[in-house]
Design an enzyme around this catalytic site. Structure first.
Site, short mmCIF file in Angstrom:
data_model
loop_
_atom_site.label_atom_id
_atom_site.label_comp_id
_atom_site.label_asym_id
_atom_site.label_seq_id
_atom_site.Cartn_x
_atom_site.Cartn_y
_atom_site.Cartn_z
N HIS A 52 24.11 -47.94 26.40
CA HIS A 52 23.44 -48.14 27.53
C HIS A 52 21.84 -48.94 27.70
O HIS A 52 21.53 -48.80 26.65
CB HIS A 52 23.11 -46.80 28.45
N GLU A 54 19.24 -48.13 28.87
CA GLU A 54 17.89 -47.09 28.11
C GLU A 54 18.17 -46.84 26.71
O GLU A 54 17.08 -46.85 26.07
CB GLU A 54 18.08 -45.92 29.00
N CYS A 82 21.71 -42.01 33.48
CA CYS A 82 22.79 -41.09 33.28
C CYS A 82 22.54 -39.83 32.59
O CYS A 82 21.58 -39.84 31.81
CB CYS A 82 24.33 -41.64 32.93
N CYS A 85 21.93 -41.03 28.83
CA CYS A 85 20.30 -41.55 28.68
C CYS A 85 19.29 -40.68 29.16
O CYS A 85 18.07 -40.51 28.34
CB CYS A 85 20.33 -42.64 29.68
#
Length: 155
Positions: A52, A54, A82, A85
């Site tokens: 992801h 991040e 999320c 993350c």
């Protein structure tokens, strides 16, 4: 908050989307008002479900700063992080997060974290996630070894 940093996150997300590397997500890490790193979602490009935006930005910042401790850093993300993350942000000790869109907004376009939030609320019961605790002396021994390790570095 600096709009410039969020603009960089937006452009980074767009780059990932245009290259079919992942969804519409970008992130930027800043320390003391200075740009450190950026990342976009690379799940499709790397075939890595943890890639992801991040996480990508955290990995780059940690590498550039030479530390796993990103205390004093801020993160700008195109969407509310999320649960995975958010956990990584906490482990990295990033103190502040700015985000541009909500979990509900991204759920509406197919990125629904609902099952993960359900697991977090209910616990990993069989109704949500099949799991089994396995008795393992070797696993327990690892904890004892770590506790006794004289040169361990806590993180």
């Amino acid at each position: 908050m600096s709009d410039d940093f969020m603009d960089i996150a937006v452009e980074e997300a767009r780059k990932g989307m245009e290259n079919n590397e992942g969804g519409p997500f970008g992130a930027v890490i800043v320390k003391d008002g200075k740009f450190i790193s950026k990342g976009h979602n690379r799940v499709l490009g790397t075939k890595d479900p943890s890639a992801h935006a991040e996480i990508v930005a955290i990995r780059e910042a940690s590498s550039l700063l030479g530390t796993f401790d990103l205390s004093g850093c801020e993160l700008y993300a195109t969407t509310m992080p999320c649960p995975m993350c958010l956990s990584a942000i906490c482990w990295a000790r990033i103190g502040k997060v700015y985000y541009g869109t909500s979990t509900e907004e991204v759920a509406a376009i197919g990125f629904d974290d609902g099952k993960i939030y359900e697991i977090l609320k209910k616990g990993a019961s069989a109704s949500v996630l099949e799991n089994s605790h396995v008795e393992c002396k070797g696993c327990r021994d690892l904890l004892v070894e770590w506790e006794k390790k004289p040169d361990k570095i806590m993180y």
